[in-house]
Each structure stands twice: as C-alpha cells, then as structure tokens.
Design a protein around this motif. Structure first.
Motif, PDB file in Angstrom:
ATOM      1  N   THR A 197      -8.432  -5.681   9.489  1.00  0.00           N
ATOM      2  CA  THR A 197      -7.389  -5.595   8.480  1.00  0.00           C
ATOM      3  C   THR A 197      -6.276  -6.560   8.849  1.00  0.00           C
ATOM      4  O   THR A 197      -6.243  -7.097   9.957  1.00  0.00           O
ATOM      5  CB  THR A 197      -6.817  -4.168   8.375  1.00  0.00           C
ATOM      6  OG1 THR A 197      -6.281  -3.789   9.645  1.00  0.00           O
ATOM      7  CG2 THR A 197      -7.897  -3.179   7.977  1.00  0.00           C
TER       8      THR A 197
ATOM      9  N   ASP B 238      -1.961  -7.979   7.684  1.00  0.00           N
ATOM     10  CA  ASP B 238      -0.814  -8.027   6.787  1.00  0.00           C
ATOM     11  C   ASP B 238      -0.521  -9.496   6.527  1.00  0.00           C
ATOM     12  O   ASP B 238      -1.328 -10.361   6.871  1.00  0.00           O
ATOM     13  CB  ASP B 238       0.395  -7.286   7.376  1.00  0.00           C
ATOM     14  CG  ASP B 238       0.800  -7.822   8.749  1.00  0.00           C
ATOM     15  OD1 ASP B 238       0.519  -9.006   9.047  1.00  0.00           O
ATOM     16  OD2 ASP B 238       1.407  -7.063   9.513  1.00  0.00           O
TER      17      ASP B 238
ATOM     18  N   ASP C  16      -5.959  -6.200  -3.271  1.00  0.00           N
ATOM     19  CA  ASP C  16      -5.786  -6.746  -1.925  1.00  0.00           C
ATOM     20  C   ASP C  16      -5.700  -5.604  -0.920  1.00  0.00           C
ATOM     21  O   ASP C  16      -5.697  -4.427  -1.303  1.00  0.00           O
ATOM     22  CB  ASP C  16      -4.546  -7.640  -1.827  1.00  0.00           C
ATOM     23  CG  ASP C  16      -4.738  -8.772  -0.818  1.00  0.00           C
ATOM     24  OD1 ASP C  16      -5.324  -8.519   0.261  1.00  0.00           O
ATOM     25  OD2 ASP C  16      -4.321  -9.904  -1.090  1.00  0.00           O
ATOM     26  N   GLN C  17      -5.583  -5.980   0.352  1.00  0.00           N
ATOM     27  CA  GLN C  17      -5.433  -5.000   1.418  1.00  0.00           C
ATOM     28  C   GLN C  17      -4.212  -4.123   1.158  1.00  0.00           C
ATOM     29  O   GLN C  17      -3.196  -4.596   0.625  1.00  0.00           O
ATOM     30  CB  GLN C  17      -5.251  -5.723   2.758  1.00  0.00           C
ATOM     31  CG  GLN C  17      -6.456  -6.519   3.220  1.00  0.00           C
ATOM     32  CD  GLN C  17      -7.300  -5.741   4.208  1.00  0.00           C
ATOM     33  OE1 GLN C  17      -6.984  -4.611   4.586  1.00  0.00           O
ATOM     34  NE2 GLN C  17      -8.399  -6.341   4.635  1.00  0.00           N
ATOM     35  N   PRO C  18      -4.257  -2.842   1.525  1.00  0.00           N
ATOM     36  CA  PRO C  18      -3.126  -1.952   1.259  1.00  0.00           C
ATOM     37  C   PRO C  18      -1.791  -2.458   1.801  1.00  0.00           C
ATOM     38  O   PRO C  18      -0.773  -2.376   1.116  1.00  0.00           O
ATOM     39  CB  PRO C  18      -3.548  -0.643   1.943  1.00  0.00           C
ATOM     40  CG  PRO C  18      -5.048  -0.653   1.854  1.00  0.00           C
ATOM     41  CD  PRO C  18      -5.432  -2.103   2.048  1.00  0.00           C
TER      42      PRO C  18
ATOM     43  N   ILE D 277      -0.467  -5.281  -0.504  1.00  0.00           N
ATOM     44  CA  ILE D 277       0.016  -4.753  -1.775  1.00  0.00           C
ATOM     45  C   ILE D 277       1.365  -4.068  -1.596  1.00  0.00           C
ATOM     46  O   ILE D 277       2.315  -4.293  -2.368  1.00  0.00           O
ATOM     47  CB  ILE D 277      -1.001  -3.761  -2.367  1.00  0.00           C
ATOM     48  CG1 ILE D 277      -2.279  -4.487  -2.817  1.00  0.00           C
ATOM     49  CG2 ILE D 277      -0.385  -2.963  -3.506  1.00  0.00           C
ATOM     50  CD1 ILE D 277      -2.128  -5.346  -4.045  1.00  0.00           C
ATOM     51  N   GLU D 278       1.482  -3.229  -0.579  1.00  0.00           N
ATOM     52  CA  GLU D 278       2.726  -2.484  -0.368  1.00  0.00           C
ATOM     53  C   GLU D 278       3.890  -3.431  -0.087  1.00  0.00           C
ATOM     54  O   GLU D 278       4.985  -3.267  -0.635  1.00  0.00           O
ATOM     55  CB  GLU D 278       2.558  -1.508   0.796  1.00  0.00           C
ATOM     56  CG  GLU D 278       3.817  -0.696   1.082  1.00  0.00           C
ATOM     57  CD  GLU D 278       3.663   0.255   2.256  1.00  0.00           C
ATOM     58  OE1 GLU D 278       4.615   1.004   2.532  1.00  0.00           O
ATOM     59  OE2 GLU D 278       2.595   0.230   2.901  1.00  0.00           O
TER      60      GLU D 278
ATOM     61  N   THR E 224      -1.706  -2.139  -9.322  1.00  0.00           N
ATOM     62  CA  THR E 224      -2.160  -2.615  -8.019  1.00  0.00           C
ATOM     63  C   THR E 224      -3.333  -1.761  -7.547  1.00  0.00           C
ATOM     64  O   THR E 224      -3.353  -0.546  -7.736  1.00  0.00           O
ATOM     65  CB  THR E 224      -1.025  -2.572  -6.989  1.00  0.00           C
ATOM     66  OG1 THR E 224      -0.493  -1.241  -6.906  1.00  0.00           O
ATOM     67  CG2 THR E 224       0.088  -3.535  -7.381  1.00  0.00           C
TER      68      THR E 224
ATOM     69  N   ALA F 117      -5.131  -1.145  -4.128  1.00  0.00           N
ATOM     70  CA  ALA F 117      -5.038  -1.365  -2.687  1.00  0.00           C
ATOM     71  C   ALA F 117      -6.363  -1.025  -2.025  1.00  0.00           C
ATOM     72  O   ALA F 117      -6.594   0.111  -1.589  1.00  0.00           O
ATOM     73  CB  ALA F 117      -3.901  -0.523  -2.094  1.00  0.00           C
ATOM     74  N   VAL F 118      -7.241  -2.019  -1.968  1.00  0.00           N
ATOM     75  CA  VAL F 118      -8.576  -1.792  -1.413  1.00  0.00           C
ATOM     76  C   VAL F 118      -9.108  -3.097  -0.835  1.00  0.00           C
ATOM     77  O   VAL F 118      -8.809  -4.184  -1.342  1.00  0.00           O
ATOM     78  CB  VAL F 118      -9.534  -1.240  -2.505  1.00  0.00           C
ATOM     79  CG1 VAL F 118      -9.727  -2.254  -3.626  1.00  0.00           C
ATOM     80  CG2 VAL F 118     -10.882  -0.845  -1.911  1.00  0.00           C
ATOM     81  N   ASP F 119      -9.866  -2.991   0.225  1.00  0.00           N
ATOM     82  CA  ASP F 119     -10.517  -4.141   0.842  1.00  0.00           C
ATOM     83  C   ASP F 119     -11.714  -4.546  -0.027  1.00  0.00           C
ATOM     84  O   ASP F 119     -12.469  -3.692  -0.495  1.00  0.00           O
ATOM     85  CB  ASP F 119     -10.990  -3.749   2.244  1.00  0.00           C
ATOM     86  CG  ASP F 119     -11.364  -4.934   3.103  1.00  0.00           C
ATOM     87  OD1 ASP F 119     -12.192  -5.756   2.652  1.00  0.00           O
ATOM     88  OD2 ASP F 119     -10.859  -5.038   4.232  1.00  0.00           O
TER      89      ASP F 119
ATOM     90  N   TRP G 291     -14.597  -1.773  -4.102  1.00  0.00           N
ATOM     91  CA  TRP G 291     -13.468  -2.156  -4.952  1.00  0.00           C
ATOM     92  C   TRP G 291     -13.771  -1.994  -6.441  1.00  0.00           C
ATOM     93  O   TRP G 291     -12.840  -1.705  -7.220  1.00  0.00           O
ATOM     94  CB  TRP G 291     -13.012  -3.580  -4.630  1.00  0.00           C
ATOM     95  CG  TRP G 291     -14.023  -4.648  -4.921  1.00  0.00           C
ATOM     96  CD1 TRP G 291     -14.926  -5.184  -4.058  1.00  0.00           C
ATOM     97  CD2 TRP G 291     -14.233  -5.306  -6.179  1.00  0.00           C
ATOM     98  NE1 TRP G 291     -15.692  -6.133  -4.686  1.00  0.00           N
ATOM     99  CE2 TRP G 291     -15.283  -6.231  -5.982  1.00  0.00           C
ATOM    100  CE3 TRP G 291     -13.638  -5.219  -7.428  1.00  0.00           C
ATOM    101  CZ2 TRP G 291     -15.749  -7.056  -7.014  1.00  0.00           C
ATOM    102  CZ3 TRP G 291     -14.092  -6.033  -8.458  1.00  0.00           C
ATOM    103  CH2 TRP G 291     -15.137  -6.936  -8.239  1.00  0.00           C
TER     104      TRP G 291
END
Length: 308
Positions: A8, A10, A129-131, A134-135, A154, A156-158, A163
């Motif tokens: 994962t 950021d 996109d990755q959680p 997105i956050e 949004t 939020a998923v890999d 997905w």
C-alpha cells in the motif's frame, strides 16, 4: 520501496509519489499558462515531499537535477503532462457531449478533474484509488474550500482487489454507457494485470462506452537489468536533492499486449495518438530522443477506445 504483493502507499511513498510528481509538473504547466489546474500546486505542497514542493513552486528547476542525454529527466515533463492533461480533459468533454453521464477515473491520485472541469448536469464522477490517497485528497481539497462540480463518488479500493464490486456499490450502473480513463497507470501494473483490468472494464461497459488510455511501450526486447541501471544513473541527482525514490522498483517490464489491439479484440474500436503527435498538435516541442536505449515518453501512445 520495492513493490511487493499487497503493498500500500500514500502520496509521499512508493507509487503514490509518482502521482505527486505528475501533479508538480501540472503545477509548472499551469504557471506557464499551458493548462489550468489551480489545485495542483496546493495539493503537492500539502503532500509535503520537499523536492517536489520546491520543483512545483519554482525553487528548484530541471537544470539543477537533469543529467544530459537521458530519457528520465524533469525538463520534458511539464509540456508532456500539459499535453496529456489536455488529451484526457478533451476526452471527457467529448464523452459528455455524446450524452455519457458517468465517468470513472482509475488510480485517480491527485487528479482534480471532478473539481475543475465544467461537467454537465446529471454527471457522476467516480474516483478509484488506495484509501489513504482518497482520504488525503478529499480532506485537503475540502480544506481549500473546493467543491466538486459533479456528483463525486470516491471508491477507496485497491485495483488488485474487487474494485468492480466496490464501484457498483457506490452506484455505478453497468447498463449505462460510461467514460473511463487510465492515465499514468499501466506501467505500474504487471502485463497480466493490465489485461485483467481491461477485461474488467469491458465487462462493465455498456455499448457506447469510451476508454481513454495512456499506453506504455512493450519492453520485452529490452535488457531489464541494463534498463534499470540506466534509470538509476539518470535519477541519481534527484536522490542527491532529496527525492528518495527508485523508479526501477515501481514499474514492470516485459511482454505487454498492445492496449488498442487487445481492446479491439474485445469489441472496442480504438484510435491511437503517439506522444510526438500529441505534443505537436498542442504546439509543444518534441521530446528529444535519448542517448540511452531504454523506454521513454516518446514511446507512449494515447488511445481512445469506443465500445461497439
């Protein structure tokens, strides 16, 4: 950080840093008047990678960093990203003009199209996109007082997980035509994962759907170790200036299907535009050919595919 199964990130680590790098190039292109992305620079600054913040704001220039005769420098990126940004902006505008009312941005990163494009009434934009990505973007843009100009949802998923189910749970209607973009994505997928992604998009795309792709060249004929060493050498100055990112750990080389041909075999109709042609059509200078024999942005093709 070397890629591993289930890794994962950021926006300041691993693949996420490349999204911030691209946003920094968009910030420069905006300052040069080539595009209009007012969110690029504040988003890059908020991520907090010092090298990229200094480049985005003009405190660091490509001349401080680039090594001559390489295809992996910073100098060509603002123009290339400006042309790329225009391509996908126009892709969505054309899709909306054709009556499509749901858009999907795969691996959305710091893409702010939901906030800066003039979407028609009734448009829903899905960002996947990755959680953590997105956050961060959602929170940062809210803090800037920005509001989406469409119904933004949004997801939020890999992309390595289920997905499609997450997208449909967010309200995506596979019975209606949709407009998808895969911008700056395929090179970070193993070749077989690229195929699986295209298969999944096809299964969710009603007739009339469109897919905009940035297709990377097939690297099966290259010596992967030699290519990786050349990339390491050409990006050494970036590390000297504090960007601790080894691009050789992030991308995948090897036999890769041609995106247009693969999609056409699945019932799409594709039209490709090579990078050089895209740059010329928007009035930008060509990217110089590299002295090395590795992959470069000159090998990238932009493809618009329509589902029959």
């Amino acid at each position: 950080m070397t890629r591993t199964e289930g890794d994962t990130w950021d926006l300041a680590t691993s693949v996420g840093t490349t999204a911030t790098l691209v946003a920094a190039a968009r910030a420069i292109a905006t300052r040069d008047g080539a595009i209009d992305d007012p969110f690029a620079e504040p988003l890059v600054s908020a991520v907090g990678v010092d090298f990229l913040t200094r480049w985005a704001t003009g405190d660091l220039t490509s001349a401080d960093v680039d090594t001559g005769g390489t295809s992996w420098g910073l100098a060509q990126m603002p123009a290339a990203m400006a042309a790329r940004t225009r391509y996908f902006d126009e892709f969505f505008a054309n899709a909306a003009a054709a009556g499509i009312r749901q858009a999907v941005i795969l691996a959305s990163g710091l893409d702010a199209r939901a906030y800066r494009l003039q979407w028609p009434a009734g448009m829903t934009v899905y960002e996947i996109d990755q959680p953590a990505v997105i956050e961060f973007k959602t929170t940062t843009l809210a803090g800037l007082g920005a509001a989406p100009k469409a119904d933004l949802r949004t997801v939020a998923v890999d992309l390595r997980d289920d997905w499609p189910a997450a997208l449909q749970a967010a309200g995506f209607d596979a019975s209606q035509p949709s407009a998808w973009i895969a911008e700056g994505l395929y090179g970070y997928l193993p070749p077989e994962a690229q195929d699986s992604l295209l298969d999944a998009i096809t299964s969710l795309s009603a007739p009339g759907s469109r897919l905009g792709s940035e297709a990377v060249p097939n690297t099966a004929g290259l010596d992967s170790e030699d290519t990786r060493e050349r990339m390491r050498e050409s990006t050494e100055k970036m590390r000297e200036h504090g960007l601790e990112l080894d691009f050789t750990d992030l991308t995948f080389v090897g036999e890769r299907h041609d995106v247009g041909e693969y999609l056409d075999a699945l019932g799409w109709s594709s039209v490709g535009t090579p990078m050089g042609q895209l740059l010329a059509s928007h009035g930008f200078d060509a990217i110089p050919e590299s002295d090395d024999d590795g992959p470069s942005m000159n090998g990238v093709t932009y493809i618009t595919s329509t589902r029959a």
